[in-house]
Design a protein around this motif. Sequence first.
Motif, PDB file in Angstrom:
ATOM      1  N   GLY A  33       3.100  13.173   7.620  1.00  0.00           N
ATOM      2  CA  GLY A  33       1.978  13.938   7.096  1.00  0.00           C
ATOM      3  C   GLY A  33       2.067  14.247   5.622  1.00  0.00           C
ATOM      4  O   GLY A  33       1.184  14.912   5.076  1.00  0.00           O
ATOM      5  N   ALA A  34       3.135  13.776   4.964  1.00  0.00           N
ATOM      6  CA  ALA A  34       3.303  14.013   3.530  1.00  0.00           C
ATOM      7  C   ALA A  34       3.874  12.756   2.900  1.00  0.00           C
ATOM      8  O   ALA A  34       4.855  12.201   3.393  1.00  0.00           O
ATOM      9  N   ARG A  35       3.277  12.315   1.818  1.00  0.00           N
ATOM     10  CA  ARG A  35       3.743  11.084   1.176  1.00  0.00           C
ATOM     11  C   ARG A  35       3.572  11.158  -0.333  1.00  0.00           C
ATOM     12  O   ARG A  35       2.790  11.971  -0.851  1.00  0.00           O
ATOM     13  N   ILE A  36       4.323  10.294  -0.999  1.00  0.00           N
ATOM     14  CA  ILE A  36       4.256  10.172  -2.448  1.00  0.00           C
ATOM     15  C   ILE A  36       3.467   8.923  -2.797  1.00  0.00           C
ATOM     16  O   ILE A  36       3.679   7.868  -2.200  1.00  0.00           O
ATOM     17  N   GLU A  37       2.568   9.028  -3.744  1.00  0.00           N
ATOM     18  CA  GLU A  37       1.846   7.870  -4.263  1.00  0.00           C
ATOM     19  C   GLU A  37       2.238   7.676  -5.729  1.00  0.00           C
ATOM     20  O   GLU A  37       1.994   8.547  -6.559  1.00  0.00           O
ATOM     21  N   ALA A  38       2.895   6.562  -5.997  1.00  0.00           N
ATOM     22  CA  ALA A  38       3.297   6.218  -7.360  1.00  0.00           C
ATOM     23  C   ALA A  38       2.828   4.795  -7.623  1.00  0.00           C
ATOM     24  O   ALA A  38       3.546   3.832  -7.365  1.00  0.00           O
TER      25      ALA A  38
END
Length: 268
Positions: A67-72
């Motif tokens: 339910g939580a992610r990093i977008e780079a």
Amino acid sequence: MIDVSDEPRLAAPTYRAELLRLQTELAKLQEWVRRERQRVVVVFEGRDAAGKGGAIKRVIEHLNPRGARIEALSVPDERERTQWYFQRYVERLPAAGEIVLFDRSWYNRAGVERVLGFCNEQEYRRFLWQCPVFERLLVDDGVLLRKYWFSVSRAEQLRRLHRRAQDPLRRWKLSQVDVESALRWDDYSVARDEMLAATDTDEAPWFLVDSEDKRSARINMIAHLLSALPYSDLDVPRIALPRQVAASRQHRPPRERFQYVPDHAATL
């Protein structure tokens, strides 16, 4: 030697204790986001080596990756360059119950692209006009958007870049763009000021993080994020676990049939 700040740093024991408390609150925040089907977007921007990555790591460290992610995002490919500028970011926005942390974001256009000439003047001015509209649409649709700019002094930035160059575990973080960020400090300052003037709105304000001391910056940023979101501490159902498990009667093949990794730990 590179000059460094003489300002006192947050003591490590104090930092660890408060970080643990805040990360416990972040877990409560995520449960609230999941149950209430909220959508949270946190934008991390700032100068190179200002501490964005370390702050992101501490925010997400103990959260459920479902339910939580990093977008780079990397450099846009040929097809993406022909799209509406915000299009590839829209594809990565959260659905209900999700938290997305942007390690740099659509603000690339107002920073590195502007300073290094990766966009033209028309594209840059169009971004400054469209960005507040884009963010207003997100907020109007119920997205909880928070934006943080990490600020660091010229001397401290240079010190951190030198540490990256000398550390084999951090060397991958160092690029020619980072070198340019140090050489063109004043150009980045002008770009930042123009960006803040155009995009610091009532609907989506900027919050500046003094990142001269990384520990304090992380604590301050996380504490503010928690205070800026209307989450509540929801009751989490307890899962009943057995005190003991009966021995299995199933016949298991001998261990010799399998290949185990060598016990390197025993040699230490």
